[in-house]
Design an enzyme around this catalytic site. Structure first.
Site, short mmCIF file in Angstrom:
data_model
loop_
_atom_site.label_atom_id
_atom_site.label_comp_id
_atom_site.label_asym_id
_atom_site.label_seq_id
_atom_site.Cartn_x
_atom_site.Cartn_y
_atom_site.Cartn_z
N TYR A 37 -5.19 13.26 -4.75
CA TYR A 37 -4.91 11.88 -5.15
C TYR A 37 -4.67 11.70 -6.64
CZ TYR A 37 -4.75 8.57 -1.34
OH TYR A 37 -4.31 7.81 -0.28
N THR A 82 0.84 -1.21 0.00
CA THR A 82 0.00 0.00 0.00
C THR A 82 0.87 1.25 0.00
OG1 THR A 82 -1.66 -1.20 1.25
CG2 THR A 82 -1.90 1.18 1.18
N TRP A 111 2.49 1.60 -3.37
CA TRP A 111 1.50 2.00 -4.38
C TRP A 111 1.33 3.52 -4.42
CZ3 TRP A 111 -3.34 4.46 -4.03
CH2 TRP A 111 -4.14 4.38 -5.17
N HIS A 112 1.50 4.15 -3.25
CA HIS A 112 1.29 5.60 -3.20
C HIS A 112 2.43 6.40 -3.79
CE1 HIS A 112 -2.09 4.69 -0.49
NE2 HIS A 112 -2.55 5.87 -0.86
N GLY A 113 3.63 5.87 -3.79
CA GLY A 113 4.72 6.66 -4.35
C GLY A 113 6.07 6.01 -4.17
#
Lengths: 408, 440
Positions: free
Chosen positions: B437, B290, B293-295
């Site tokens: 987002y 997770t 996935w964000h960066g």
């Protein structure tokens, strides 16, 4: 909603349709007065496929900027914010006006301020490095004349709505850099606030502009000159006497429609105090400007446009020009001084011209030939940095570094 | 194009839905696919080309999966590789808008195919699912098996359209009236943090609120638009700031991503079936993924690990199943606010720097930025805090009533008009503001 859902659907589509039609029917505006910027126009298809993205993306800023009655909506919302007593509206601080919080002293809501930002660490380091270079490479003494910013001088009158802690910290950082580089510090900020109470200081800054008025510039220049005498940069007798200048109050015959008020939609309603001064006897002074150092008339440099009904900071001071040289053969100090400056310096030209036989004023925000050329060509024997305390000094640092590129 | 853009609200949306409703249900998948492509390619032709190529590859590989499932697995590997390349390597294609979301939709479809779902022969059905514009750029991440049947012939009703419109406008209002008003305050306080520990804490709290209203507003708008098009998307934000544990928080926050990881990562890894150690390992894997996935910056990894560890601790101590309590809520809120501080920073040093400001490196002075925020924006802060709870929703239901009466419809419509007009007024005043987002 099973039976009556149509009401919602029709209402929504009527609203969107109304706006869509208003877009089509309205005449696009070019300029937003409240934001002081050009407005986006309908994108134009250039014909090539590579322009397609630009063309399509151009619609959103166009629709945002050309929203029906946008300027009126912005002003209405701004008015709402002002009427409900917001302190920080459209990036402008309005002072607290409660006399109970200002020791009985009333600080009007028309006093407008921009935010103070802490000069960032990188800028401070770059300035310290550039100053060291200037002190070591120029071969002439360097004095940093730190000028009191409006936010620093008038915070006391805001009744706690804002403080001048950041301004003070910026001043402290500037002193640190000066000390480490070996420059002479001429702090005009602290003695300025010590010498004049808040009520007097209030008369020395424009309400609707981020700058001081010529009275503030003059009083701070006096303090700077006295500090320079104490530091041995000039003789005590060289500090000009009050009667070397003539004063005029333009408040009754002129208006001062300035930007901070325009942002809030209250332009023309603020009564400004507009004192201007000039040297009493500038008859023998000579003026030069431009990169070609052409000789010009005094009126091209000092108080240019002062006869206009609408005045602004540049007219009551000196316009921010790339290069100005003033020669005063009658001045007591036989020195060729180079001044690097920001706009706070504009209203001090006549004062310092009364002290030095030659002052050369450079504004590093413009493209300029290398600094060392000026020092050599004009026999400079003193450099003054004249910036307000909250200036990041980035252009100055860049200009100095470009003049003496780091060999590494 | 984003669904809060004026281009969308005044031109695309009315035009699309008029056209969509003119066509019979069986033809709507084509309108949905075409509309989605137009929406996505508006100003981003290169991104759209990448998207189309990936869609084509996924479709072909899913069809070939009928012969051997290896093709579907190859498709999954391709999707993961593309996402990794877009996110972590500086490819000439840049980072296509919404790639994190649409690639998860593609993976969802391919995994469903490996699990026995029939590969979709009609390319328009698959394209309509993948290019469905409400969810294309920022979710919710709707799993293929949940929409597979509806997308073939979506049916719209007046009730769905009206309810969807209301939800869309409520989302727009959350964005314009709260998220966009909190944004400059967060930014100013974040910049002010070195001068005041109070500013640092306020910046963290304001960002926590801003992120919630920014992201949940998009979800509201997407769910509303989906409803107008005849789809029922799952709820993505279920009042997460009322949670008493971090585990509960993440069942309520970006729930569609949580469901995706649960169904396609956590459960295939064994879920909680392999004993405590295995469960904790699986949870950590999910949270590391997770974070990634964000960066690509280290702070996202640290953010994921931080939350993973807390959730593991809650699992081990049984706190995850504890009753709701004030202290549980307070602890959870503080932990979440701290985690968002790491999340919001440009990199790990900035995150650590800001955390140090919060914990004493800056004096706890009341700066003018703090004073002004409290003086000018107290109503925004109050509304934001109330908006995090179900109070407003419950109050609205009590006033409007649940019955299908003319009074209810008029009240709801009036509310919608007021919210819509107020949102437009503030969008016009604040200028363009992208959703946070969109960068993930």
């Amino acid at each position: 909603m099973k039976r009556y859902g149509w009401i919602t659907i029709i209402a929504f589509f009527l609203m969107t349709l109304t706006v869509a039609v208003a877009y089509a029917a309205g005449e696009p505006s070019d300029w937003s007065k409240s934001e002081n910027r050009e407005l986006a126009q309908m994108p134009v298809w250039e014909g090539s496929t590579s322009d397609a993205d630009t063309y399509m993306r151009g619609f959103e800023p166009f629709l945002n900027d050309q929203f029906p009655m946008r300027e009126a909506l912005i002003r209405a919302y701004t008015k709402f914010q002002m009427d409900t007593g917001w302190w920080y509206v459209r990036g402008v601080w309005r002072a607290q006006t409660d006399p109970a919080k200002t020791g009985g002293y009333y600080f009007g809501p028309e006093y407008l301020f921009l935010n103070t930002y802490r000069t960032n660490d990188d800028a401070r380091k770059t300035y310290a490095k550039a100053l060291k270079q200037l002190c070591s490479q120029s071969g002439v003494p360097v004095a940093d004349v730190v000028l009191p910013h409006k936010n620093y001088a008038l915070a006391e009158g805001s009744g706690g709505a804002f403080t001048n802690e950041l301004d003070a910290e910026n001043l402290w950082a500037r002193k640190e850099a000066d000390a480490s580089a070996g420059a002479v510090l001429i702090d005009a900020c602290t003695p300025f606030c010590d010498a004049y109470g808040i009520e007097e200081r209030t008369t020395m800054y424009f309400k609707s502009n981020t700058h001081w008025n010529p009275l503030g510039a003059f009083r701070a220049s006096e303090i700077a000159a006295e500090e320079m005498a104490k530091a041995g940069l000039i003789a005590e007798t060289s500090v000009p006497r009050e009667d070397a200048f003539l004063w005029k109050d333009l408040s009754d015959d002129h208006i001062f429609p300035e930007g901070l008020a325009e942002r809030l939609g209250i332009e023309m309603e603020i009564k400004e105090y507009i004192p201007v001064y000039k040297a009493a006897h500038p008859e023998n002074w000579r003026y030069y400007t431009g990169l070609d150092k052409a000789r010009v008339q005094r009126g091209d440099i000092v108080l240019r446009g002062i006869e206009d009904y609408e005045l602004d900071y540049n007219k009551v001071g000196t316009r921010n020009l790339t290069y100005i040289r003033v020669e005063n053969p009658d001045a007591p100090e036989d020195r060729h001084v180079l001044i690097l400056k920001d706009s706070y310096q504009c209203a001090t030209i006549d004062y310092f011209s009364s002290i030095f036989q030659s002052i050369t004023v450079l504004d590093p925000r413009f493209e300029l030939p290398p600094l060392k050329d000026y020092i050599r060509d004009e026999n400079i024997d003193l450099i003054l940095l004249m910036y307000h305390q909250n200036n990041n000094l980035e252009e100055l640092s860049q200009y100095v570094e470009a003049s003496w590129p780091d060999k590494q | 194009m984003l669904i809060s853009d004026f281009t969308f609200i005044f031109y695309f949306m009315p035009g699309f839905f008029v056209l969509y409703n003119i066509f019979p249900p069986k033809a709507r998948r084509c309108v949905l696919a075409a509309g989605g492509l137009l929406f996505y390619s508006w100003g981003r032709l290169q991104d759209a080309a990448v998207f189309l190529v990936l869609c084509l590859a996924v479709w072909v590989l899913s069809l070939l999966a009928g012969r051997s499932k290896k093709f579907a697995y190859a498709g999954i590997v391709l999707c993961v590789a593309c996402l990794a390349a877009f996110k972590y390597f500086n490819t000439p294609l840049g980072f296509p808008l919404g790639a994190s979301f649409y690639i998860f939709h593609m993976i969802s479809y391919l995994i469903d195919v490996t699990r026995g779902s029939k590969a979709e022969k009609d390319p328009f059905v698959l394209l309509a699912y993948l290019a469905m514009f409400p969810k294309l750029i920022m979710g919710p991440i709707e799993q293929y098996h949940d929409l597979a049947e509806t997308v073939k012939a979506p049916v719209t009703t007046v009730q769905d359209t009206a309810d969807g419109l209301l939800r869309f406008v409520v989302g727009l209002a959350k964005k314009a009236l709260l998220a966009m008003q909190l944004a400059p305050m967060t930014e100013a306080l974040w910049l002010d943090a070195p001068d005041s520990g109070i500013s640092a804490w306020m910046a963290a709290v304001c960002y926590s609120l801003q992120l919630y209203f920014d992201f949940s507003s998009y979800s509201d708008m997407a769910i509303g638009l989906g409803r107008m098009a005849g789809f029922t998307f799952g709820e993505n934000f279920i009042y997460p700031y009322t949670s008493s544990t971090v585990s509960e928080f993440y069942r309520r926050w970006h729930a569609s991503l949580g469901r995706w990881f649960r169904d396609y990562v956590y459960i295939p890894l064994g879920g909680s079936r392999g004993g405590t150690k295995r469960t904790l390992l699986n949870l950590m894997i999910v949270w590391v993924l997770t974070g990634i996935w964000h960066g690509s910056t280290l702070n996202f990894l640290v953010w994921g690990v931080f939350l993973g560890v807390i959730i593991c601790v809650e699992k081990v101590t049984g706190a995850a199943k504890a009753e709701k309590s004030f202290w549980g809520w307070l602890r959870t809120t503080v932990l979440i606010v701290l985690s968002w501080t790491v999340f919001n920073a440009a990199d790990l040093p900035e995150a650590l720097n800001h955390l140090s400001m919060m914990f004493g490196a800056s004096p706890f002075a009341v700066t003018r930025q703090v004073l002004a925020s409290l003086h000018d924006q107290w109503i925004v802060l109050l509304c934001a805090c109330l908006g995090c709870t179900p109070l407003v929703r419950d109050l609205g239901r009590r006033i409007a009533g649940a019955e299908d009466t003319l009074k209810t419809a008029v009240l709801k419509t009036a509310l919608m008009c007021v919210l819509f007009a107020a949102s437009l007024l503030l969008i016009v005043n604040s200028g363009y503001s992208a959703f946070i987002y969109t960068k993930f």
